[in-house]
Motif scaffolding. Structure first.
Motif, PDB file in Angstrom:
ATOM      1  N   PRO A  75      -4.430 -10.735   5.517  1.00 51.55           N
ATOM      2  CA  PRO A  75      -5.660 -10.118   5.004  1.00 51.55           C
ATOM      3  C   PRO A  75      -5.720  -8.611   5.262  1.00 51.55           C
ATOM      4  N   ILE A  76      -5.212  -8.177   6.445  1.00 51.51           N
ATOM      5  CA  ILE A  76      -5.233  -6.738   6.740  1.00 51.51           C
ATOM      6  C   ILE A  76      -4.384  -5.985   5.727  1.00 51.51           C
ATOM      7  N   SER A  77      -3.193  -6.523   5.426  1.00 54.37           N
ATOM      8  CA  SER A  77      -2.321  -5.879   4.437  1.00 54.37           C
ATOM      9  C   SER A  77      -2.988  -5.831   3.068  1.00 54.37           C
ATOM     10  N   SER A  78      -3.630  -6.945   2.692  1.00 50.89           N
ATOM     11  CA  SER A  78      -4.303  -6.989   1.392  1.00 50.89           C
ATOM     12  C   SER A  78      -5.481  -6.028   1.337  1.00 50.89           C
ATOM     13  N   LEU A  79      -6.267  -5.976   2.444  1.00 54.01           N
ATOM     14  CA  LEU A  79      -7.423  -5.068   2.477  1.00 54.01           C
ATOM     15  C   LEU A  79      -6.965  -3.611   2.490  1.00 54.01           C
ATOM     16  N   ALA A  80      -5.878  -3.311   3.209  1.00 60.18           N
ATOM     17  CA  ALA A  80      -5.375  -1.937   3.231  1.00 60.18           C
ATOM     18  C   ALA A  80      -4.931  -1.504   1.840  1.00 60.18           C
ATOM     19  N   HIS A  81      -4.267  -2.402   1.119  1.00 59.07           N
ATOM     20  CA  HIS A  81      -3.853  -2.095  -0.253  1.00 59.07           C
ATOM     21  C   HIS A  81      -5.078  -1.866  -1.140  1.00 59.07           C
ATOM     22  N   SER A  82      -6.099  -2.727  -0.960  1.00 58.81           N
ATOM     23  CA  SER A  82      -7.314  -2.552  -1.760  1.00 58.81           C
ATOM     24  C   SER A  82      -7.996  -1.227  -1.441  1.00 58.81           C
ATOM     25  N   GLY A  83      -8.040  -0.852  -0.135  1.00 57.68           N
ATOM     26  CA  GLY A  83      -8.653   0.421   0.255  1.00 57.68           C
ATOM     27  C   GLY A  83      -7.906   1.609  -0.323  1.00 57.68           C
TER      28      GLY A  83
END
Length: 453
Positions: free
Chosen positions: A261-269
């Motif tokens: 989730p952190i990787s996905s959220l960082a990409h989204s950010g």
């Protein structure tokens, strides 16, 4: 010949001989002989007392001889049966009686022969099973000690003799005297009467962990007690390897659940920041907050494992019991049994408090009544004993043997660190921890023993 026919012939023969003898004395030929001889003797009356007495006097020896001849085979059979029964009573089943004749006596001999054969086969099977059982018992690595009602050793296998008697025979030895010569940890475990774990220093200075199991039963109507002492070090080592594999899987799973989730959220950010605009920038704080929450959860998860792996050296200090118990009660609920020692103790208050919190928490999660979770404190001559008890279902022998292993847990969401951390704290203080099922009313008893400074 059947016994009934034999006896019937005996009676008929007796009656016939008696009638013939009496008739010969009173009717014919004795009266005619007396008249012919003309001796002046009166002929006996047909049913007179003289004739009857003379008939009995002559008949009795004849009857005795006839009865002896007819009953001799039966007497021989009864003597043979008596000897066989006496042999069976003494445990000798080798005696047999040759089958002769027919009828009831022949059938009795045949049945006796079958009984003897069955007893001999059963005796042989029992001897084989006893030999097999004795071989297994004597050569098993588990130390086995069976004591009788007077607490004297009835059976002790090779492992028990090596563990408790330096290889000498223990048969007939008083068990209490045997325990007095045992190491202190083993002596306390044997005196407790419950299943438990204990550790001893063996040859070479290495520490060996043992599991004690005790059971009472009645043998031939008399109470006996069986004690089994099993070496657990190799099993614990094997379980520790398995535990490390499990913890690696748990950590990998938790890391993947947080890092994905952190990787996905960082990409989204990053994508929102690239697009710019007020609409996209307003969503960035929420993305960063989610990343922070997942990172915080991961930090707390790893901190729990790090705390276990990096337990600091205990800082011994004087501990006042009322203040210590008051602080412990602020973190968990328990019922104090008896009064705490009057004299202060010396241990690391923070570490021991953490160990007791873990033990009391486990006691509440055992499923028993909350008011039955108790804490007892006793100061002996050489050690301090803190005992947490509950009225839950207790533990099976398999769970009891593995409960102190790191990362071992029977709970679905458990980390398996509570008891392991308490064990680490106790051993860091130079003490130990022991688990035992409570015999009276069920439940588990966990004892934390610390040496008195």
């Amino acid at each position: 010949m059947k016994l009934q026919v034999r006896l019937t012939l005996l009676l008929l023969s007796t009656a016939a001989v008696a009638l013939a003898l009496h008739a010969g004395l009173s009717v014919w030929p004795l009266p005619q002989l007396l008249a012919w001889a003309d001796l002046g003797l009166a002929a006996p009356a047909p049913f007179g007392w003289p004739a009857l007495a003379l008939s009995l006097a002559l008949l009795l020896p004849l009857l005795i001889a006839l009865a002896g001849w007819l009953l001799t085979p039966l007497q021989r059979l009864l003597r043979a049966l008596q000897g066989a029964v006496l042999s069976y009573r003494d445990g000798d089943y080798s005696m047999s009686i040759a089958e002769r004749g027919s009828g009831e006596l022949g059938e009795l001999l045949h049945l006796h022969s079958e009984l003897g054969q069955a007893l001999r086969e059963q005796r042989q099977h029992l001897a084989q099973r006893e030999l097999l059982l004795d071989t297994v018992v004597q050569n098993t690595p588990v130390a086995l000690i069976l004591t009788d009602a007077q607490e004297r050793v009835a059976i002790a296998n090779i492992a028990a003799r090596q563990l408790l008697g330096d290889g000498r025979s223990l048969s007939g030895v008083d068990f209490a005297a045997l325990c007095e010569r045992a190491p202190e940890a083993m002596r306390r475990a044997l005196a407790g009467g419950d299943d438990c774990l204990f550790s001893l220093a063996v040859e070479g200075g290495e520490e060996e962990t043992f599991h004690l199991s005790q059971r009472e039963f009645r043998l031939q109507g008399r109470p006996h007690r069986l004690r089994l002492i099993r070496r657990m070090t190799r099993e614990l080592s094997r379980q520790e390897v398995g535990s490390w594999k499990r913890v690696i899987r748990v950590i990998s799973h938790e890391l993947n659940n947080s890092l994905a989730p952190i990787s996905s959220l960082a990409h989204s950010g990053a994508e929102l920041a690239r697009r710019g605009g007020a609409e996209h920038l307003e969503r960035l704080p929420g993305v960063f907050a989610s990343i922070g929450a997942r990172a915080s959860h991961l930090h707390q998860f790893l901190e729990g494992y790090a705390r276990f792996a990096k337990l600091p050296q205990p800082q011994l200090q004087s501990v006042d019991w009322p203040a210590f118990l008051q602080g412990l009660a602020a973190h968990c609920q328990f019922r104090l049994i008896g009064e705490p020692p009057a004299a202060p103790a010396r241990f690391d208050a923070a570490q021991v408090e953490q160990a007791l919190i873990n033990l009391i928490k486990n006691a509440h999660e055992a499923g028993g009544p909350a008011q039955e979770v108790t804490l007892a404190i006793a100061a002996g001559p050489r050690e301090l004993r803190l005992e947490v008890a509950d009225r839950g279902p207790g533990m099976s022998e398999a769970v009891l043997a593995q409960a102190l292993l790191p990362f071992y847990s029977t709970k679905r969401a458990g980390t398996g660190l509570g008891l392991a951390l308490a064990r680490e704290i106790a051993e860091a203080h130079g003490g130990r921890i022991a688990l035992a099922n409570r015999g009276d009313g069920g439940g588990l008893r966990v004892s934390l023993s610390l040496p008195l400074a």
